[in-house]
Design an enzyme around this catalytic site. Structure first.
Site: not given
Ligand code: GLY
Length: 327
Positions: A199, A228-229
């Site tokens: 990320t 989804v993180g």
């Protein structure tokens, strides 16, 4: 006239909780504003893109969007469309953005869109909502002039996915900085070829003292389709409070979501903790939940307060962050 301005432009290792031999309680000096800080060593060129806006009296909001877009443009990067696909071979992207007035927008699981951060900004500015997901997010993007890109994987992603398919193990890896990477945007691998970090999160303060932040990612490599993180979740992957500070995170998103990580970091700063100690206390919250599991995880937090002080902390060693300001 000689330009005597000095610029602060570097990346540094965050202190690790599990392997630290001493307490890292010191805080980095306050820098004069404006300032931008971002996750990982690959944040250096991201900060440079944001700096072009900040140094010409632009807003922190424009700066963080420009920084995130810069890395989304890199086709062989670990975020954006060049990133790694999910276990079904589909690249799905998560992103969010937040400004100094707590306006925020996010997209999750969006496909075939080059700049999810800009779609997130449109969600923030053009809808009464905060998050759009999947097909709905893509539909909204197209309606707002974004082009649908090809579904082809980048060369590096194709190779890594083919490798992963041989075992198809669903196993999140600890993401750390790996100095063997080939250039600032190259996907970061361990020696055995598995993906390293992911990320890109950045937070900035502009010349007026306003804070904003943005996050963009292709999420965990080879994740379940639909997973989804933390990255597009306000309060998990990003939180901005113009009185207390701003924070972002990188690492195993599920662990960040469980403690509302960046919201927690900002609340600790509101209580008077320095950015580094605020990050450390949030990391401790994760580690104390399950000390055995924590040994297998990496989560790093990065924070900036209203004084322009910044700091970071991670579970493991190897979490770098990048800083740019005029000192
Ligand atoms: N921190 C990125 C993710 O878990 O998706």
């Amino acid at each position: 006239m000689i330009n005597r301005r000095k610029f602060l432009h570097f990346s540094a290792l965050a202190a690790p909780l599990l392997t630290a031999k001493k307490t890292f309680a010191s805080n980095f000096d306050a820098a004069t504003r404006p300032i931008v800080v971002s996750t990982w060593d690959s944040g250096m060129p991201v900060n440079a893109a944001a700096w072009e806006i900040l140094s010409t009296k632009g807003t922190a909001l424009d700066a963080v969007e420009a920084g995130a877009m810069h890395i989304e443009n890199e086709i062989n990067c670990c975020v954006g469309l060049g990133g790694y696909p999910d276990r079904d071979g589909i690249v799905t992207l998560d992103s969010c953005i937040m400004d100094h007035k707590a306006n925020c927008g996010a997209v999750a699981g969006i496909e075939r869109i080059k700049h999810p951060v800009s779609v997130a900004r449109k969600v923030m500015e053009k809808t009464p909502h905060v998050i759009l997901v999947g097909a709905g997010a893509q539909q909204f993007a197209v309606e707002n002039g974004f082009t649908l890109e090809s579904t082809d994987l980048s060369e590096s992603a194709k190779k890594a996915y083919a490798e992963w398919l041989k075992k198809s193990e669903y196993k999140p890896v600890i993401n750390i900085e790996n100095k063997k990477q080939n250039g600032p945007f190259a996907p970061n691998f361990f020696d055995d070829g598995t993906l390293n970090h992911d990320t890109m999160g950045l937070v900035a303060m502009d010349i007026t003292g306003n804070l904003s932040g943005a996050v963009t990612t292709s999420g965990m490599a080879f994740k379940l389709h639909g997973r989804v993180g933390d990255s597009p979740i306000i309060g998990a992957g990003l939180f901005v409070d113009n009185e207390a500070g701003a924070a972002t995170s990188s690492g195993t998103g599920e662990e960040v979501i469980r403690i509302c990580g960046t919201h927690l970091v900002v609340e600790f700063m509101r209580q008077g903790y320095s950015p580094e100690l605020a990050c450390k206390k949030a990391v401790e919250r994760i580690v104390n939940r399950d000390k055995v599991k924590a040994k297998t995880l990496q989560v790093g937090f990065l924070a900036l307060n209203k004084k322009g002080e910044y700091g970071a902390y991670a579970i493991q060693k190897g979490f770098e962050f990048s800083v740019k300001s005029e000192k």
